[in-house]
Write an enzyme that holds these catalytic residues in place. Sequence first.
Site, mmCIF file in Angstrom:
data_model
loop_
_atom_site.group_PDB
_atom_site.id
_atom_site.type_symbol
_atom_site.label_atom_id
_atom_site.label_comp_id
_atom_site.label_asym_id
_atom_site.label_seq_id
_atom_site.Cartn_x
_atom_site.Cartn_y
_atom_site.Cartn_z
ATOM 1 N N HIS A 183 0.148 -9.979 -6.683
ATOM 2 C CA HIS A 183 1.553 -9.769 -6.347
ATOM 3 C C HIS A 183 2.388 -10.571 -7.342
ATOM 4 O O HIS A 183 2.294 -11.800 -7.404
ATOM 5 C CB HIS A 183 1.846 -10.202 -4.916
ATOM 6 C CG HIS A 183 1.313 -9.244 -3.891
ATOM 7 N ND1 HIS A 183 0.992 -9.625 -2.603
ATOM 8 C CD2 HIS A 183 1.046 -7.910 -3.957
ATOM 9 C CE1 HIS A 183 0.539 -8.567 -1.933
ATOM 10 N NE2 HIS A 183 0.578 -7.520 -2.739
ATOM 11 N N GLU A 186 4.464 -14.065 -6.908
ATOM 12 C CA GLU A 186 3.809 -15.260 -6.367
ATOM 13 C C GLU A 186 3.354 -16.171 -7.504
ATOM 14 O O GLU A 186 2.171 -16.382 -7.745
ATOM 15 C CB GLU A 186 2.659 -14.826 -5.460
ATOM 16 C CG GLU A 186 3.151 -14.004 -4.272
ATOM 17 C CD GLU A 186 2.036 -13.306 -3.492
ATOM 18 O OE1 GLU A 186 0.853 -13.574 -3.756
ATOM 19 O OE2 GLU A 186 2.362 -12.476 -2.611
#
Length: 433
Positions: A183, A186
């Site tokens: 992701h 992050e």
Amino acid sequence: MIGTSLQFFLVIVFSITVVSRCEVRESLEGYQVWRASVQSEKDFKIMESLENSGRFDFWDFPHDVMVSPNDADYVRDLLGENEIKYEIWIKDVQTLIDNQFNIRDGKVKAFSTDPDDVFYTTYHRYSEIDQWIRNMAARYPSIAEEFILGKSYENRVMRALKVGNNSNPTNNRPAMWIHSGIHAREWISPATNMWMTNKMLHDYGTDDLVTRLLDMFDIYIIFSLNPDGYEYTWDVNRLWRKTRSVNLNAEPVCYGVDANRNWAYKFGGGGTSTDPCSIIYRGEYPFSEMEVKHVVDFIAEKSKTQDFKFFMDIHSYSQMFLGPWGYTYDLPKDLADQNVVGKAFVDALRAVHGTEYVYGPVSDVLYVAAGISVDWGYGVAGIKYSFTPELRDTGEYGFVLPEDQILPTAQETYAGMLAVYDIVMNDTLSGKI
């Protein structure tokens, strides 16, 4: 006259193309994160309706949702009508973004092996991470080797490290797989992974556990599994989550797939979306994203000669250590042993800075999510110890963790990982896994 018209037409087309590719950094000024108190199934359904609308970015479903100034009245009325209590958790997201780089003094030191050097306590662009991997392989040639996993959708080289004692034959050594950054937003995930890898290489030969680990295992590590999305978070949208593949079937055209809903185990179940514009869009089919497919193909090929004993997908945030299953509330048959690993991780992590984590299956501790990496690791690859740590914090900064928290996050996570490695080594030697 025809030539002149054609020239004019080509200039116009070229200009439009250039403009369409020049994207301006998006400001999130006035955006807030609201934390809802979800107490019932009815409350859950209301929050789920927000997620399914495709208009809202949940930082931590079903509780933490980012609300734009334009949507504030709508969300406030919806929650009020349904008697769902909430508080404004982050007052201005852009302020957090602007203050994220709070450890820098204007300069970032060059590559160093010192685990506490400022290089490892700052966030880095993908090109810097790529160069760092090359440097690590060159500096530690006997225990680190770079390899190319493949290329991303936007043709970026996905460089990775194999860590292990290269003097030992590798054709039958047990193996581990670790990735971070699936992701894009992050950032603490690749930063922590880099620090931990450097620390492990730095301590080989002086730390008994680390030395035994690298003498026994090959550990394959990729630091940014979603390089296109990661670069997009630097250049355009700091909170971009997905890959950057083009979804031509959407109107208007939407970009990206949630790469942690794209794995071929119970694909398309709960916690996913068929809407290409959703942040949890699963993709048209399993492994539609080449970045995910590269991992699967790599592990499949290596599994012909090596037995993978450990699989890890590093995320943030929430301070959790999660195992299968994500797709169902049913408990895995190996839950007891997986919980032994989880407890060891959180106990060792807590001992460093006092940070509290919880552990357990994804669906029980976090939420239902199908087509995720750890379910694939456990359910398809047959890797009993497949886990996802969710790093700091619990929402004060969320995905925009400031740089001064990289070092403590990495230190405590590394302590947890050493405790996990010890169990994996012992269980491998005993034949338990």
